[in-house]
Design a protein around this motif. Structure first.
Motif, PDB file in Angstrom:
ATOM      1  N   LEU A   1       6.126  -3.764   4.675  1.00 48.94           N
ATOM      2  CA  LEU A   1       5.512  -3.866   4.102  1.00 48.94           C
ATOM      3  C   LEU A   1       3.873  -4.010   3.949  1.00 48.94           C
ATOM      4  CD1 LEU A   1       7.999  -2.641   1.259  1.00 48.94           C
ATOM      5  CD2 LEU A   1       6.952  -0.762   3.279  1.00 48.94           C
ATOM      6  N   LEU A   2       4.744  -5.218   4.470  1.00 47.76           N
ATOM      7  CA  LEU A   2       2.796  -6.637   4.087  1.00 47.76           C
ATOM      8  C   LEU A   2       1.796  -6.629   5.330  1.00 47.76           C
ATOM      9  CD1 LEU A   2       4.699  -9.807   2.792  1.00 47.76           C
ATOM     10  CD2 LEU A   2       3.280  -8.265   1.657  1.00 47.76           C
ATOM     11  N   LYS A   3       2.603  -6.713   6.267  1.00 46.41           N
ATOM     12  CA  LYS A   3       2.147  -6.156   7.238  1.00 46.41           C
ATOM     13  C   LYS A   3       1.066  -4.305   7.514  1.00 46.41           C
ATOM     14  CE  LYS A   3       5.053  -6.627  10.176  1.00 46.41           C
ATOM     15  NZ  LYS A   3       5.689  -7.332  12.010  1.00 46.41           N
ATOM     16  N   MET A   4       2.006  -3.735   6.339  1.00 41.66           N
ATOM     17  CA  MET A   4       1.116  -2.292   6.331  1.00 41.66           C
ATOM     18  C   MET A   4      -0.677  -2.586   5.926  1.00 41.66           C
ATOM     19  SD  MET A   4       3.282   0.414   6.451  1.00 41.66           S
ATOM     20  CE  MET A   4       4.767   0.718   6.936  1.00 41.66           C
ATOM     21  N   ARG A   5      -1.513  -1.584   6.378  1.00 41.17           N
ATOM     22  CA  ARG A   5      -2.261  -1.421   6.133  1.00 41.17           C
ATOM     23  C   ARG A   5      -3.434  -0.678   5.060  1.00 41.17           C
ATOM     24  NH1 ARG A   5      -6.053  -2.791  10.555  1.00 41.17           N
ATOM     25  NH2 ARG A   5      -7.498  -2.725   9.327  1.00 41.17           N
ATOM     26  N   ASP A   6      -4.062  -0.379   4.330  1.00 43.58           N
ATOM     27  CA  ASP A   6      -4.426   0.709   3.428  1.00 43.58           C
ATOM     28  C   ASP A   6      -5.584   1.956   4.014  1.00 43.58           C
ATOM     29  OD1 ASP A   6      -4.477   1.855   0.605  1.00 43.58           O
ATOM     30  OD2 ASP A   6      -5.754   1.288   0.027  1.00 43.58           O
ATOM     31  N   PRO A   7      -4.835   2.763   3.839  1.00 44.37           N
ATOM     32  CA  PRO A   7      -5.944   3.430   4.612  1.00 44.37           C
ATOM     33  C   PRO A   7      -7.694   3.881   3.647  1.00 44.37           C
ATOM     34  CG  PRO A   7      -4.007   5.118   3.411  1.00 44.37           C
ATOM     35  CD  PRO A   7      -3.729   3.537   3.405  1.00 44.37           C
ATOM     36  N   MET A   8      -7.562   2.754   2.872  1.00 42.90           N
ATOM     37  CA  MET A   8      -8.925   3.731   2.336  1.00 42.90           C
ATOM     38  C   MET A   8      -9.391   2.258   2.889  1.00 42.90           C
ATOM     39  SD  MET A   8      -9.506   5.949  -0.389  1.00 42.90           S
ATOM     40  CE  MET A   8      -8.905   6.918  -1.286  1.00 42.90           C
TER      41      MET A   8
ATOM     42  N   ALA B   1     -10.353  11.695   6.591  1.00 46.67           N
ATOM     43  CA  ALA B   1      -9.716  12.014   7.130  1.00 46.67           C
ATOM     44  C   ALA B   1      -9.718  11.546   8.470  1.00 46.67           C
ATOM     45  CB  ALA B   1     -10.411  13.471   6.846  1.00 46.67           C
ATOM     46  N   GLN B   2     -11.032  11.186   8.784  1.00 45.74           N
ATOM     47  CA  GLN B   2     -11.017  11.058   9.952  1.00 45.74           C
ATOM     48  C   GLN B   2     -10.167   9.133  10.822  1.00 45.74           C
ATOM     49  OE1 GLN B   2     -15.041   9.973   9.769  1.00 45.74           O
ATOM     50  NE2 GLN B   2     -15.779  10.707  11.927  1.00 45.74           N
ATOM     51  N   VAL B   3      -9.697   8.904   9.426  1.00 48.12           N
ATOM     52  CA  VAL B   3      -8.843   7.876  10.154  1.00 48.12           C
ATOM     53  C   VAL B   3      -7.559   8.073  10.224  1.00 48.12           C
ATOM     54  CG1 VAL B   3      -7.073   5.828   8.876  1.00 48.12           C
ATOM     55  CG2 VAL B   3      -9.741   6.554   8.308  1.00 48.12           C
ATOM     56  N   PHE B   4      -7.032   9.714   9.518  1.00 46.16           N
ATOM     57  CA  PHE B   4      -5.861  10.139  10.040  1.00 46.16           C
ATOM     58  C   PHE B   4      -5.662  10.869  11.314  1.00 46.16           C
ATOM     59  CE2 PHE B   4      -4.497   8.284   6.034  1.00 46.16           C
ATOM     60  CZ  PHE B   4      -3.608   7.751   6.369  1.00 46.16           C
ATOM     61  N   ASN B   5      -7.213  11.602  11.396  1.00 46.16           N
ATOM     62  CA  ASN B   5      -6.795  12.208  12.516  1.00 46.16           C
ATOM     63  C   ASN B   5      -7.887  11.603  13.748  1.00 46.16           C
ATOM     64  OD1 ASN B   5      -5.029  14.383  10.750  1.00 46.16           O
ATOM     65  ND2 ASN B   5      -7.213  14.901   9.958  1.00 46.16           N
ATOM     66  N   GLY B   6      -8.275  10.638  13.903  1.00 51.99           N
ATOM     67  CA  GLY B   6      -8.941  10.160  14.838  1.00 51.99           C
ATOM     68  C   GLY B   6     -10.336  10.639  14.939  1.00 51.99           C
TER      69      GLY B   6
ATOM     70  N   PRO C   1       1.003  -1.152   0.072  1.00 51.44           N
ATOM     71  CA  PRO C   1       0.447   0.314   0.006  1.00 51.44           C
ATOM     72  C   PRO C   1       1.167   1.433  -0.020  1.00 51.44           C
ATOM     73  CG  PRO C   1      -0.058  -0.794   2.337  1.00 51.44           C
ATOM     74  CD  PRO C   1       1.356  -1.949   0.799  1.00 51.44           C
ATOM     75  N   LEU C   2       0.516   2.449  -0.953  1.00 51.93           N
ATOM     76  CA  LEU C   2       1.277   3.531  -0.623  1.00 51.93           C
ATOM     77  C   LEU C   2       0.432   4.426  -0.540  1.00 51.93           C
ATOM     78  CD1 LEU C   2       3.254   2.811  -4.369  1.00 51.93           C
ATOM     79  CD2 LEU C   2       3.734   2.893  -1.413  1.00 51.93           C
ATOM     80  N   TYR C   3       1.106   5.598  -0.138  1.00 58.54           N
ATOM     81  CA  TYR C   3      -0.113   6.524   0.367  1.00 58.54           C
ATOM     82  C   TYR C   3       0.335   8.228   0.086  1.00 58.54           C
ATOM     83  CZ  TYR C   3      -3.401   9.885   3.008  1.00 58.54           C
ATOM     84  OH  TYR C   3      -4.104  11.269   3.062  1.00 58.54           O
ATOM     85  N   LYS C   4       0.283   9.232  -0.944  1.00 59.97           N
ATOM     86  CA  LYS C   4       0.837  10.204  -1.706  1.00 59.97           C
ATOM     87  C   LYS C   4       2.155   9.491  -1.244  1.00 59.97           C
ATOM     88  CE  LYS C   4      -2.858  13.434   0.744  1.00 59.97           C
ATOM     89  NZ  LYS C   4      -2.565  13.540   1.608  1.00 59.97           N
ATOM     90  N   HIS C   5       3.326   9.193  -1.937  1.00 64.11           N
ATOM     91  CA  HIS C   5       4.028   8.500  -2.517  1.00 64.11           C
ATOM     92  C   HIS C   5       4.699   7.866  -1.125  1.00 64.11           C
ATOM     93  CE1 HIS C   5       4.032   9.970  -7.013  1.00 64.11           C
ATOM     94  NE2 HIS C   5       3.355  10.648  -6.233  1.00 64.11           N
ATOM     95  N   THR C   6       4.418   7.722  -0.064  1.00 65.78           N
ATOM     96  CA  THR C   6       5.249   7.364   0.885  1.00 65.78           C
ATOM     97  C   THR C   6       3.895   6.224   1.507  1.00 65.78           C
ATOM     98  OG1 THR C   6       6.132   8.303   3.646  1.00 65.78           O
ATOM     99  CG2 THR C   6       3.646   8.820   2.768  1.00 65.78           C
ATOM    100  N   VAL C   7       4.457   5.882   2.751  1.00 69.16           N
ATOM    101  CA  VAL C   7       3.905   4.350   2.843  1.00 69.16           C
ATOM    102  C   VAL C   7       2.687   4.949   4.565  1.00 69.16           C
ATOM    103  CG1 VAL C   7       6.029   2.958   3.482  1.00 69.16           C
ATOM    104  CG2 VAL C   7       5.422   4.620   5.277  1.00 69.16           C
ATOM    105  N   PRO C   8       1.666   4.012   5.066  1.00 69.32           N
ATOM    106  CA  PRO C   8       0.950   4.852   5.500  1.00 69.32           C
ATOM    107  C   PRO C   8       0.661   5.165   6.420  1.00 69.32           C
ATOM    108  CG  PRO C   8      -0.014   2.325   4.230  1.00 69.32           C
ATOM    109  CD  PRO C   8       1.497   2.452   3.904  1.00 69.32           C
TER     110      PRO C   8
ATOM    111  N   GLY D   1     -16.335   2.739   7.841  1.00 69.88           N
ATOM    112  CA  GLY D   1     -17.209   3.583   7.624  1.00 69.88           C
ATOM    113  C   GLY D   1     -17.623   4.902   7.723  1.00 69.88           C
ATOM    114  N   ILE D   2     -16.022   5.122   7.688  1.00 68.91           N
ATOM    115  CA  ILE D   2     -15.661   6.473   8.028  1.00 68.91           C
ATOM    116  C   ILE D   2     -15.041   6.989   7.376  1.00 68.91           C
ATOM    117  CG2 ILE D   2     -15.940   6.871  10.330  1.00 68.91           C
ATOM    118  CD1 ILE D   2     -12.938   6.076  10.927  1.00 68.91           C
ATOM    119  N   THR D   3     -14.561   8.304   7.476  1.00 68.68           N
ATOM    120  CA  THR D   3     -14.383   9.329   5.577  1.00 68.68           C
ATOM    121  C   THR D   3     -12.269   9.214   5.651  1.00 68.68           C
ATOM    122  OG1 THR D   3     -13.524  11.627   6.949  1.00 68.68           O
ATOM    123  CG2 THR D   3     -15.818  11.090   5.882  1.00 68.68           C
TER     124      THR D   3
END
Length: 157
Positions: free
Chosen positions: A134-141, A152-157, A65-72, A148-150
């Motif tokens: 890298l394989l243990k990483m989870r995709d934010p989407m 932004a809520q995943v990253f900001n709580g 999983p990639l998020y904006k050219h970095t790891v999530p 069932g949240i947006t």
């Protein structure tokens, strides 16, 4: 596919007529867009060992999983004596990682990352520990959809 040779090791077998040398090469291949794999090739010639390593790596491709050219998110990977710490970095930071890890990140298409290798410096263990992280990483989407949240809520709580 981009191919990077991480390490080449020469092994000597002592026979009646002297020493017989053989080579092993660990190779990382990736498309620069989240797909990456590693392989080990062994042969009596360096070029043959690299070719075998590339073939092996292409058989073991995984999607990271990639998020904006970095790891999530921050993750630790472990394989045998090799421990690696991988954490996301702001845009423009670049790949701050040691040799074996750098090859994996660049092949995967990760442009900004902070990484530290702890424990074993053996390139085999470092590459496998990096893949573990890298394989243990989870995709934010995916996490956002499951909860069932947006995003932004995943990253900001």
């Amino acid at each position: 596919m981009k191919e990077k040779v991480v390490a080449i090791n020469r092994v000597a077998k002592v026979v009646k007529g002297g020493r017989r040398f053989s080579f092993s090469a660990i190779v990382v291949v990736g498309d620069g867009n989240g797909t990456v794999g590693y392989g080990l090739g062994k042969a009596n010639e360096v070029t043959d060992a690299i070719a075998k390593g590339i073939d092996d790596a292409k058989k073991n491709l995984v999607k990271v999983p990639l998020y904006k050219h970095t790891v999530p998110h921050v993750m630790e990977g472990k394989y045998s004596g090799g421990f690696v710490l991988v954490q996301p970095a702001a845009a423009g930071t670049g790949v701050i990682a040691g040799g074996a890890m750098r090859a994996v990140f660049e092949s995967a298409g990760i442009k900004d990352v902070l990484a530290k290798s702890k424990g074993s410096s053996n390139p085999h263990n470092v590459v496998k520990a990096t893949f573990d992280a890298l394989l243990k990483m989870r995709d934010p989407m995916q996490i956002a959809q499951q909860r069932g949240i947006t995003l932004a809520q995943v990253f900001n709580g």
